[in-house]
Design a protein around this motif. Structure first.
Motif, mmCIF file in Angstrom:
data_model
loop_
_atom_site.group_PDB
_atom_site.id
_atom_site.type_symbol
_atom_site.label_atom_id
_atom_site.label_comp_id
_atom_site.label_asym_id
_atom_site.label_seq_id
_atom_site.Cartn_x
_atom_site.Cartn_y
_atom_site.Cartn_z
ATOM 1 N N SER A 15 -8.016 -3.395 -4.034
ATOM 2 C CA SER A 15 -9.060 -4.381 -4.337
ATOM 3 C C SER A 15 -8.597 -5.348 -5.421
ATOM 4 O O SER A 15 -8.701 -6.566 -5.266
ATOM 5 C CB SER A 15 -10.340 -3.699 -4.824
ATOM 6 N N ASP A 281 -13.979 0.384 -3.615
ATOM 7 C CA ASP A 281 -14.589 1.716 -3.494
ATOM 8 C C ASP A 281 -15.715 1.978 -4.495
ATOM 9 O O ASP A 281 -16.509 2.897 -4.309
ATOM 10 C CB ASP A 281 -13.516 2.806 -3.667
ATOM 11 N N LYS A 324 -5.672 8.302 11.081
ATOM 12 C CA LYS A 324 -4.232 8.481 11.241
ATOM 13 C C LYS A 324 -3.903 9.939 11.578
ATOM 14 O O LYS A 324 -3.302 10.663 10.792
ATOM 15 C CB LYS A 324 -3.524 7.999 9.976
HETATM 16 P P1 FAD Z 1 -8.420 2.318 -6.082
HETATM 17 O O1 FAD Z 1 -7.211 2.167 -5.236
HETATM 18 O O2 FAD Z 1 -8.903 3.699 -6.355
HETATM 19 O O3 FAD Z 1 -8.083 1.577 -7.447
HETATM 20 C C1 FAD Z 1 -8.844 1.788 -8.607
HETATM 21 C C2 FAD Z 1 -8.107 1.196 -9.791
HETATM 22 O O4 FAD Z 1 -8.974 1.225 -10.921
HETATM 23 C C3 FAD Z 1 -6.856 1.934 -10.201
HETATM 24 O O5 FAD Z 1 -5.892 1.009 -10.626
HETATM 25 C C4 FAD Z 1 -7.335 2.795 -11.382
HETATM 26 O O6 FAD Z 1 -6.307 3.144 -12.279
HETATM 27 C C5 FAD Z 1 -8.298 1.824 -12.027
HETATM 28 N N1 FAD Z 1 -9.307 2.434 -12.901
HETATM 29 C C6 FAD Z 1 -10.237 3.378 -12.596
HETATM 30 N N2 FAD Z 1 -11.019 3.643 -13.657
HETATM 31 C C7 FAD Z 1 -10.569 2.851 -14.656
HETATM 32 C C8 FAD Z 1 -10.957 2.658 -15.998
HETATM 33 N N3 FAD Z 1 -11.995 3.301 -16.558
HETATM 34 N N4 FAD Z 1 -10.237 1.777 -16.753
HETATM 35 C C9 FAD Z 1 -9.206 1.089 -16.223
HETATM 36 N N5 FAD Z 1 -8.813 1.222 -14.941
HETATM 37 C C10 FAD Z 1 -9.482 2.084 -14.180
HETATM 38 N N6 FAD Z 1 -8.967 3.096 4.308
HETATM 39 C C11 FAD Z 1 -8.748 2.455 5.490
HETATM 40 O O7 FAD Z 1 -9.370 1.425 5.757
HETATM 41 N N7 FAD Z 1 -7.837 2.935 6.403
HETATM 42 C C12 FAD Z 1 -7.126 4.069 6.155
HETATM 43 O O8 FAD Z 1 -6.328 4.486 7.001
HETATM 44 C C13 FAD Z 1 -7.324 4.759 4.910
HETATM 45 N N8 FAD Z 1 -6.610 5.869 4.619
HETATM 46 C C14 FAD Z 1 -6.789 6.479 3.415
HETATM 47 C C15 FAD Z 1 -6.014 7.599 3.109
HETATM 48 C C16 FAD Z 1 -6.181 8.246 1.888
HETATM 49 C C17 FAD Z 1 -5.350 9.455 1.578
HETATM 50 C C18 FAD Z 1 -7.138 7.768 0.956
HETATM 51 C C19 FAD Z 1 -7.346 8.481 -0.360
HETATM 52 C C20 FAD Z 1 -7.915 6.660 1.256
HETATM 53 C C21 FAD Z 1 -7.736 5.993 2.472
HETATM 54 N N9 FAD Z 1 -8.471 4.844 2.797
HETATM 55 C C22 FAD Z 1 -8.263 4.219 3.998
HETATM 56 C C23 FAD Z 1 -9.406 4.233 1.822
HETATM 57 C C24 FAD Z 1 -8.730 3.038 1.090
HETATM 58 O O9 FAD Z 1 -7.413 3.381 0.761
HETATM 59 C C25 FAD Z 1 -9.554 2.674 -0.145
HETATM 60 O O10 FAD Z 1 -10.792 2.190 0.312
HETATM 61 C C26 FAD Z 1 -8.894 1.616 -1.037
HETATM 62 O O11 FAD Z 1 -7.536 1.866 -1.269
HETATM 63 C C27 FAD Z 1 -9.679 1.505 -2.354
HETATM 64 O O12 FAD Z 1 -9.068 0.570 -3.189
HETATM 65 P P2 FAD Z 1 -9.711 0.199 -4.600
HETATM 66 O O13 FAD Z 1 -8.782 -0.824 -5.185
HETATM 67 O O14 FAD Z 1 -11.132 -0.159 -4.441
HETATM 68 O O15 FAD Z 1 -9.663 1.531 -5.470
#
Ligand code: FAD
Length: 388
Positions: A15, A281, A324
């Motif tokens: 994101s 997320d 997957k």
């Molecule tokens: P995240 O990747 O969790 O990033 C959160 C960020 O915030 C990180 O950098 C973290 O360090 C930071 N953070 C958190 N709290 C704090 C804080 N207090 N202070 C500073 N930084 C903080 N989705 C699909 O569509 N297709 C798929 O095939 C799929 N496969 C998946 C397989 C696995 C094993 C997993 C776990 C998920 C999968 N998903 C899939 C879901 C998808 O990967 C997630 O929806 C997406 O990666 C979320 O991204 P994000 O950036 O919102 O959160």
């Protein structure tokens, strides 16, 4: 508030980095600071459950180190920096004792894994995987002994549990999956499709213990002994907990932002506080928590325009999820919660075409497995977009 204050993005997951990339397409000038609790490496989280299948360890899943991201996106990156609070009135972010002033703030800080508190002294053998650092620790424990195949007990048979079951089997490991429902991915797949995935994974050698839960995890000679509620005992080297995710919303709620299942935002990704936005997320967008890649990409594109001065609402299209599990290829596009209709099922062994149709024959959702999985693109065109 200084007019020089940067846009601050918290989170360098898909994101955060996608938003920064999209924003730089619109605006090359405004300073951007990205804050992350982790090491800031860029990686694709969905790849974490394909490491063995694709022959990649944690290091090989890194797409770009933090320094490269900083240069590519022309941002200032603060790594291993945990946000501890938000002061919306002062337009400041709290990082322990430090205060960081923002002009606009984006919360892209993801979700926490649900951790069960299970009795027993085996806790240090229990792993969860929700980021690259988790995966690195898991692979270290799994590969560390160097004695080949290990026994992994997976708690949870949702999308993540099933994908890891397939991947670990592809890596030659023994796999037991324990889950409370009597079928896999109960929230995502209709029964016939779930049966097909279960059959594919079972044929691959994964053992399923459904309709029960883990009651106790005790250290044993070579790992742990799990006692299940149905009285069974299982021996394993490691336990992988995949029992769900919870959007991170507590710090936002503490700062007075409206929260529901996640941080509440409208279709312009605006929270209830001025100049604070959220996606990914951690966000509940227009009443929906959709923790997948396609929704966050759509949000990032819309929010980038808004941050560049052109207020834009996200328009979700049709968003199928690819599961997957190569042992039974599967794609699903769940009907919306309020959709009215019935499932029409065609099944031939592990090949299932399940169409959720309204009374007048409109396809409102689908699940396809095995040889029918190739129909996902054609079917996606027939399902009306979420924001029609
Ligand atoms: P995240 O990747 O969790 O990033 C959160 C960020 O915030 C990180 O950098 C973290 O360090 C930071 N953070 C958190 N709290 C704090 C804080 N207090 N202070 C500073 N930084 C903080 N989705 C699909 O569509 N297709 C798929 O095939 C799929 N496969 C998946 C397989 C696995 C094993 C997993 C776990 C998920 C999968 N998903 C899939 C879901 C998808 O990967 C997630 O929806 C997406 O990666 C979320 O991204 P994000 O950036 O919102 O959160």
């Amino acid at each position: 508030m200084s007019t020089q204050a940067p846009i601050v993005i918290v989170g360098t997951g898909l994101s955060g980095y996608t938003l920064a990339r999209e924003l730089r397409k619109q605006d090359k000038q405004t300073p951007i600071v990205m804050v992350t609790a982790d090491d800031g490496a860029s990686y694709s989280k969905p790849m974490l459950s394909t490491g063995f299948t694709k022959g990649k360890d944690a290091e090989e899943l890194i797409q770009a180190p933090p320094e490269q991201m900083e240069e590519q996106l022309d941002v200032t990156l603060k790594t291993f920096a945990t946000v501890t609070g938000i002061d919306p009135d002062a337009h400041q972010l709290l990082l322990g004792d430090e205060r960081l002033t923002y002009s606009k703030l984006v919360l892209a800080w993801g979700a926490d894994v649900v951790r069960l508190s299970i009795p027993g002294d085996g806790k240090e053998h229990v792993f969860s995987i929700n980021d690259l650092m988790d995966y690195r620790a898991f692979r270290k424990a799994l590969d560390g002994s160097g004695d080949g195949a290990r026994r992994v007990a997976i708690m949870g048979a949702g999308l993540i549990g099933c994908e890891f079951a397939n991947d670990l089997r592809n890596g030659g490991h023994e796999v037991d999956v324990i889950a409370p429902d009597d079928r896999v991915m109960p929230g995502l797949l209709p029964e016939a499709a779930a049966d097909a995935v279960l059959s594919g994974l079972t044929d691959l050698g994964a053992r399923f213990h459904l309709g029960t839960v883990v009651d106790h995890i005790a250290t044993a000679d070579n790992g742990v002994r799990l006692t299940l509620a149905n009285g069974e005992t299982l021996d394993a080297d490691l336990v992988l907990s995949a029992v769900g995710l919870r959007p991170r919303k507590e710090l936002a709620a503490d700062a007075g932002l409206d929260t529901g299942r996640g941080i509440l935002v409208n279709r312009a990704l605006e929270t209830s506080a001025a100049d604070i936005y959220s996606l990914g997320d951690c966000a509940e967008v227009d009443g929906m928590v959709l923790p997948y890649v396609m929704p966050l990409m759509a949000c990032a594109r819309a929010l980038a325009k808004t941050l560049a001065g052109d207020r834009t609402e996200v328009a979700y299209g049709t968003m199928p999820v690819i599961v997957k599990t190569p042992s039974c290829p599967t794609a699903v596009c769940p009907p919306s919660a309020d959709a009215e209709g019935d499932w029409e099922i065609e099944a031939d062994g592990q090949n299932v075409r399940a169409l959720f149709k309204s009374g007048d024959g409109q396809i409102l959702g689908f699940a396809v497995t095995g040889s029918y999985a190739v129909e996902k693109q054609a079917l996606s065109k027939e399902v009306p977009p979420i924001h029609g």
